[in-house]
Design an enzyme around this catalytic site. Structure first.
Site, PDB file in Angstrom:
ATOM      1  N   CYS A 118      -3.361   9.977   2.024  1.00  0.00           N
ATOM      2  CA  CYS A 118      -2.485   8.886   1.590  1.00  0.00           C
ATOM      3  C   CYS A 118      -1.228   9.367   0.865  1.00  0.00           C
ATOM      4  CB  CYS A 118      -3.258   7.917   0.694  1.00  0.00           C
ATOM      5  SG  CYS A 118      -4.528   6.988   1.560  1.00  0.00           S
TER       6      CYS A 118
ATOM      7  N   LYS B  47       0.821  -1.207   0.000  1.00  0.00           N
ATOM      8  CA  LYS B  47       0.000   0.000   0.000  1.00  0.00           C
ATOM      9  C   LYS B  47       0.857   1.260   0.000  1.00  0.00           C
ATOM     10  CE  LYS B  47      -3.362   2.822   0.082  1.00  0.00           C
ATOM     11  NZ  LYS B  47      -4.357   2.947   1.129  1.00  0.00           N
TER      12      LYS B  47
END
Length: 425
Positions: free
Chosen positions: A258, A204
């Protein structure tokens, strides 16, 4: 059996995930420390903006499959979906993950499954969560299963991507991973890939770091293009016709929870080797000041005394209300430091988040000298430049997203500058 799920964190990921499970026949108890948000959800009101969420929340609540409170309950599965922000010194702040993990320990029983969905630095499951979970007295990997399955969605398309995107599942052992995969099969149609927990954490972070480096490359190209007389938007578009080239687009910086955060996890863990990653972060973090300096330069070149700046767009991305790590906020901050008068407006930000925030577009544009587009909301793309011309004092626009129909604005008498376009900068 996995008949009940307890979800810790009802924000941009936790709430959509909760209603997806609830609407697929599983009882979900959602937990958030924000009592106001819990009360809103209980009354079928949203505290975040996401396309399709209201309808799905209504169904989940009305079915009885979704309950909410500020405290956990016993369940078969516990999903942790809380923020993992960056400290001012660019180190990972794990306090939310730690507190969420501690909150479920009293409720854990044999055969429970704990899933971390939050994006975190590699080894968080092993080094942060597992020492806390051991306080339950349960044996890790046999009596208590643990995994990491990071969300891989973007705001505005959360439900489409929750269903159709592939998913990574990393368990502390094979049984943990397989049980997690079986759970998400309740609604995931995309392929589910199994690995270990630390690799899943790394995957991720890699995904978001790749995008950050790519955007930094585009932002460097924009700055170079301005210096050598090129329109970077045209150049990137043509370059991307090559079958092995996919350059992202430049802009006023990088925001969101993110892309603007996760690369720092790798820089913190291995600064000696994460050099390109570090430089990319510095490049993207420098863009808000670069934009603010452009605004100041335009005002000086046009000899505008005491210019008023109208900033349009405060969220970090088009058509959402999420201001986390938004470069627009940094642009406003830099403009304030330059003692420039300014107003800001975002049609998706309903609450007053900044002192300079106008209540409506007309108020923001009234007597403005320079209009700065920082977010490519659909509402801005369809603005009528003829109407805008009647509100502003000086007809100057700086479009940092290349989202306006330039010819129409020029026809209405505007001087349109575009970030990265030497011909119109």
């Amino acid at each position: 059996m996995m008949n009940k799920i307890c979800v810790i964190g009802l924000g941009y990921i936790g709430l959509p995930t909760s209603v997806m499970f609830a609407n697929n026949g599983i009882h979900v108890h959602g937990v958030d420390v924000n009592s106001a948000a819990v009360e809103k959800i209980r009354n079928k009101q949203l505290h975040i903006e996401e396309h399709g969420l209201q309808e799905r929340l209504n169904v989940a609540i009305d079915s009885g499959n979704f309950t909410v409170s500020t405290t956990p309950e016993k369940a078969d599965v516990f999903i942790i979906a809380v923020p993992s922000p960056i400290n001012p010194d660019k180190t990972a702040d794990m306090k939310y993950v730690e507190s969420a993990t501690k909150s479920i320990v009293p409720f854990l029983e044999k055969e429970n499954l704990v899933i971390l969905e939050s994006t975190v630095p590699p080894r968080t499951v092993e080094d942060v969560m597992m020492p806390i979970l051991k306080e339950s007295g349960l044996e890790m990997g046999t009596e208590l299963l643990i995994s990491h399955s990071p969300e891989r969605v973007i705001p505005g398309r959360v439900f489409e991507e929750l269903v159709n995107n592939s998913r990574i599942v990393g368990g502390i052992n094979e049984e943990s991973a397989e049980k997690t995969r079986d759970l998400y099969r309740a609604f995931v149609k995309g392929e589910i890939f199994i690995t270990d927990a630390t690799t899943a954490e790394m995957v991720k972070v890699i995904e978001n770091t790749y995008r950050d480096v790519n955007i930094a490359f585009a932002n460097e190209l924009a700055r170079v293009s301005e210096n050598i007389g090129v329109n970077v938007w045209e150049a990137i578009k043509l370059a991307n016709h090559h079958p092995r080239v996919n350059i992202h687009l430049p802009g006023p910086g990088v925001g969101g929870h993110c892309i603007a955060v996760d690369p720092w996890f790798l820089v913190e863990q291995d600064p000696e080797n994460a050099r390109i990653i570090h430089l990319a972060r510095q490049t993207n973090d420098s863009m808000p000041l670069f934009v603010a300096n452009k605004v100041k330069t335009i005002a000086e070149q046009q000899q505008i005394k005491n210019p008023k700046i109208a900033v349009l767009g405060l969220s970090f991305k088009a058509n959402i209300d999420d201001m986390r790590e938004s470069p627009s906020v940094e642009v406003v901050h830099h403009l304030k430091e330059m003692y420039l008068e300014l107003t800001a407006f975002d049609p998706h930000i309903k609450e007053q988040k900044l002192p300079q925030q106008a209540l409506n577009l007309e108020e923001a544009l009234q007597n403005a000298d320079i209009v700065v587009i920082l977010t490519e909301h659909d509402e801005f793309k369809i603005l009528d430049p003829k109407q805008i011309a009647n509100l502003v004092r000086s007809k100057i626009v700086l479009d940092t997203k290349n989202c306006l129909p330039r010819d129409a604005w020029v026809k209405a008498g505007f001087d349109v500058r575009v970030l990265g376009d030497a011909k119109h900068s």
